[in-house]
Design an enzyme around this catalytic site. Sequence first.
Site, mmCIF file in Angstrom:
data_model
loop_
_atom_site.group_PDB
_atom_site.id
_atom_site.type_symbol
_atom_site.label_atom_id
_atom_site.label_comp_id
_atom_site.label_asym_id
_atom_site.label_seq_id
_atom_site.Cartn_x
_atom_site.Cartn_y
_atom_site.Cartn_z
ATOM 1 C CG ASP A 50 28.513 -22.246 24.556
ATOM 2 O OD1 ASP A 50 29.637 -22.288 25.102
ATOM 3 O OD2 ASP A 50 27.822 -21.213 24.474
ATOM 4 C CB SER A 119 49.457 -19.039 25.610
ATOM 5 O OG SER A 119 50.150 -18.006 24.972
ATOM 6 C CE1 TYR A 147 44.631 -17.049 24.315
ATOM 7 C CE2 TYR A 147 46.961 -16.449 24.365
ATOM 8 C CZ TYR A 147 45.963 -17.342 24.036
ATOM 9 O OH TYR A 147 46.278 -18.535 23.422
ATOM 10 C CE LYS A 151 45.226 -20.152 26.350
ATOM 11 N NZ LYS A 151 44.309 -21.247 26.041
ATOM 12 C CG ASN A 176 53.172 -16.595 17.916
ATOM 13 O OD1 ASN A 176 52.010 -16.211 17.898
ATOM 14 N ND2 ASN A 176 54.153 -15.917 18.482
ATOM 15 C CD GLU A 189 43.325 -12.243 10.339
ATOM 16 O OE1 GLU A 189 42.323 -12.632 10.961
ATOM 17 O OE2 GLU A 189 43.329 -11.203 9.656
ATOM 18 C CB ALA A 191 52.078 -12.479 13.211
ATOM 19 N NE ARG A 281 56.504 -13.595 24.396
ATOM 20 C CZ ARG A 281 56.087 -13.327 25.623
ATOM 21 N NH1 ARG A 281 56.929 -12.953 26.548
ATOM 22 N NH2 ARG A 281 54.817 -13.442 25.963
HETATM 23 P P1 NAD Z 1 41.350 -21.885 17.356
HETATM 24 O O1 NAD Z 1 40.627 -20.604 17.617
HETATM 25 O O2 NAD Z 1 41.537 -22.306 15.944
HETATM 26 O O3 NAD Z 1 40.667 -23.072 18.160
HETATM 27 C C1 NAD Z 1 39.941 -22.877 19.356
HETATM 28 C C2 NAD Z 1 38.587 -23.489 19.172
HETATM 29 O O4 NAD Z 1 37.844 -23.320 20.384
HETATM 30 C C3 NAD Z 1 37.763 -22.820 18.048
HETATM 31 O O5 NAD Z 1 37.424 -23.736 17.043
HETATM 32 C C4 NAD Z 1 36.538 -22.291 18.770
HETATM 33 O O6 NAD Z 1 35.335 -22.372 18.024
HETATM 34 C C5 NAD Z 1 36.501 -23.189 20.004
HETATM 35 N N1 NAD Z 1 35.653 -22.578 21.029
HETATM 36 C C6 NAD Z 1 35.625 -21.262 21.414
HETATM 37 N N2 NAD Z 1 34.647 -21.073 22.311
HETATM 38 C C7 NAD Z 1 34.056 -22.285 22.500
HETATM 39 C C8 NAD Z 1 32.958 -22.705 23.308
HETATM 40 N N3 NAD Z 1 32.303 -21.842 24.098
HETATM 41 N N4 NAD Z 1 32.610 -24.005 23.257
HETATM 42 C C9 NAD Z 1 33.263 -24.875 22.455
HETATM 43 N N5 NAD Z 1 34.299 -24.531 21.667
HETATM 44 C C10 NAD Z 1 34.679 -23.243 21.691
HETATM 45 O O7 NAD Z 1 42.751 -21.749 18.101
HETATM 46 P P2 NAD Z 1 44.081 -22.619 17.983
HETATM 47 O O8 NAD Z 1 45.107 -21.756 17.368
HETATM 48 O O9 NAD Z 1 43.801 -23.939 17.407
HETATM 49 O O10 NAD Z 1 44.448 -22.763 19.528
HETATM 50 C C11 NAD Z 1 44.092 -23.892 20.287
HETATM 51 C C12 NAD Z 1 44.480 -23.674 21.733
HETATM 52 O O11 NAD Z 1 45.883 -23.393 21.814
HETATM 53 C C13 NAD Z 1 43.779 -22.483 22.385
HETATM 54 O O12 NAD Z 1 43.500 -22.787 23.725
HETATM 55 C C14 NAD Z 1 44.810 -21.380 22.315
HETATM 56 O O13 NAD Z 1 44.624 -20.413 23.315
HETATM 57 C C15 NAD Z 1 46.099 -22.173 22.504
HETATM 58 N N6 NAD Z 1 47.275 -21.486 21.930
HETATM 59 C C16 NAD Z 1 47.359 -21.314 20.574
HETATM 60 C C17 NAD Z 1 48.461 -20.660 20.040
HETATM 61 C C18 NAD Z 1 48.612 -20.452 18.545
HETATM 62 O O14 NAD Z 1 49.619 -19.870 18.116
HETATM 63 N N7 NAD Z 1 47.677 -20.892 17.713
HETATM 64 C C19 NAD Z 1 49.487 -20.186 20.886
HETATM 65 C C20 NAD Z 1 49.344 -20.359 22.254
HETATM 66 C C21 NAD Z 1 48.250 -21.033 22.773
#
Ligand code: NAD
Length: 322
Positions: A50, A119, A147, A151, A176, A189, A191, A281
């Site tokens: 964690d 993001s 959020y 960031k 995204n 999840e 969109a 956007r």
């Molecule tokens: P995701 O939720 O699949 O991955 C994030 C991971 O962080 C998860 O596996 C979660 O278990 C882990 N996590 C959460 N709390 C935790 C903790 N306390 N200790 C350890 N691990 C922890 O998300 P993703 O889509 O792979 O996104 C990855 C990064 O990219 C994130 O920072 C997200 O904000 C950023 N992001 C993603 C998107 C997108 O479209 N997916 C867009 C903009 C930014």
Amino acid sequence: MKTALVCGAGGFISGHLVKRLKKEGYWVRGVDIKKHEFAPSAADEFRQLDLREPENCVQALTLPDGKFDEVYQLAADMGGMGFIHSAECDIMHNSALINIHLTHNASRLGIPRYFFSSSVCVYRDMQPGEPEMTEAQAIPANPDNEYGWEKLYSERIAMAYARNQGMTVRIARFQNCYGPEGTWRGGREKAPAAICRKVAEVEDGGTIEVWGDGTAIRSYTYVDDMVDGIYRLMHSDLEGAVNIGNPEYVSVNELVSAVAEIAHKRIDIRHIKGPVGVQSRNFSNERIYTTGWKATFPLMAGIEKTYPWIEAQVKAMKVASN
Ligand code: NAD
């Protein structure tokens, strides 16, 4: 052999990033609060920790001999619009703690290169037809949700440590991102995954529910392109935040049409009330283009890879529940 720590390695983008780093010849440690839901970790070592706890950050960042060459910080308490609007306190508390402790300890332990995943949620809402917004235009800030504020704050933490402690920091603002092996149900999840799931769940000629009126404009970046952007940015000399996104902008209704076409189904949409987020956007990618990066998956090509994976999950779930 170069070494990398990937934080959030139990998640979607990090899971793919670990595979890419392995292909590039790195020794990789993955860390997450949970194991990856869909695939065994490709990391050489996976630790379940964690990262809100400072001592766990130290454990994650420490190697028995020497130190990591690169740290990729993608761990966050995050999800799609439904989650973002219902878990404001979790996001502000959990993600901020992760970033405060990871950045501080990475710098204290002398990590030379640190990547932070931000993001485009840091930007204000836009009107359709507005010219591209550059990274500098995030300030004065007016993100649409907490959020985005978290960031922005965590970007500033990373930049403060870069300025004052000499750690090289690279910051990407993702648009995204979608692809296989990402969350596709359960409320977190995003969109593209939600729409693929809904289309997979109905028969040809069926109706799916979509939040809002379907006119919100977004761009969707296929995960292989995103990971390539992360890798190129990390090895570039680009300081400050850098947008990474597919320049193909579509409405939510057009996203549904793309998924329906790939699924070979006629789909009707019932628009219902729900958290939609911003209206429009349009971001400049000029900074990431200087690294030689460009999006190689148009939306249809990415959906062609994503839809069959989600359809298979939906079918497997049906079989398991029968
Ligand atoms: P995701 O939720 O699949 O991955 C994030 C991971 O962080 C998860 O596996 C979660 O278990 C882990 N996590 C959460 N709390 C935790 C903790 N306390 N200790 C350890 N691990 C922890 O998300 P993703 O889509 O792979 O996104 C990855 C990064 O990219 C994130 O920072 C997200 O904000 C950023 N992001 C993603 C998107 C997108 O479209 N997916 C867009 C903009 C930014």
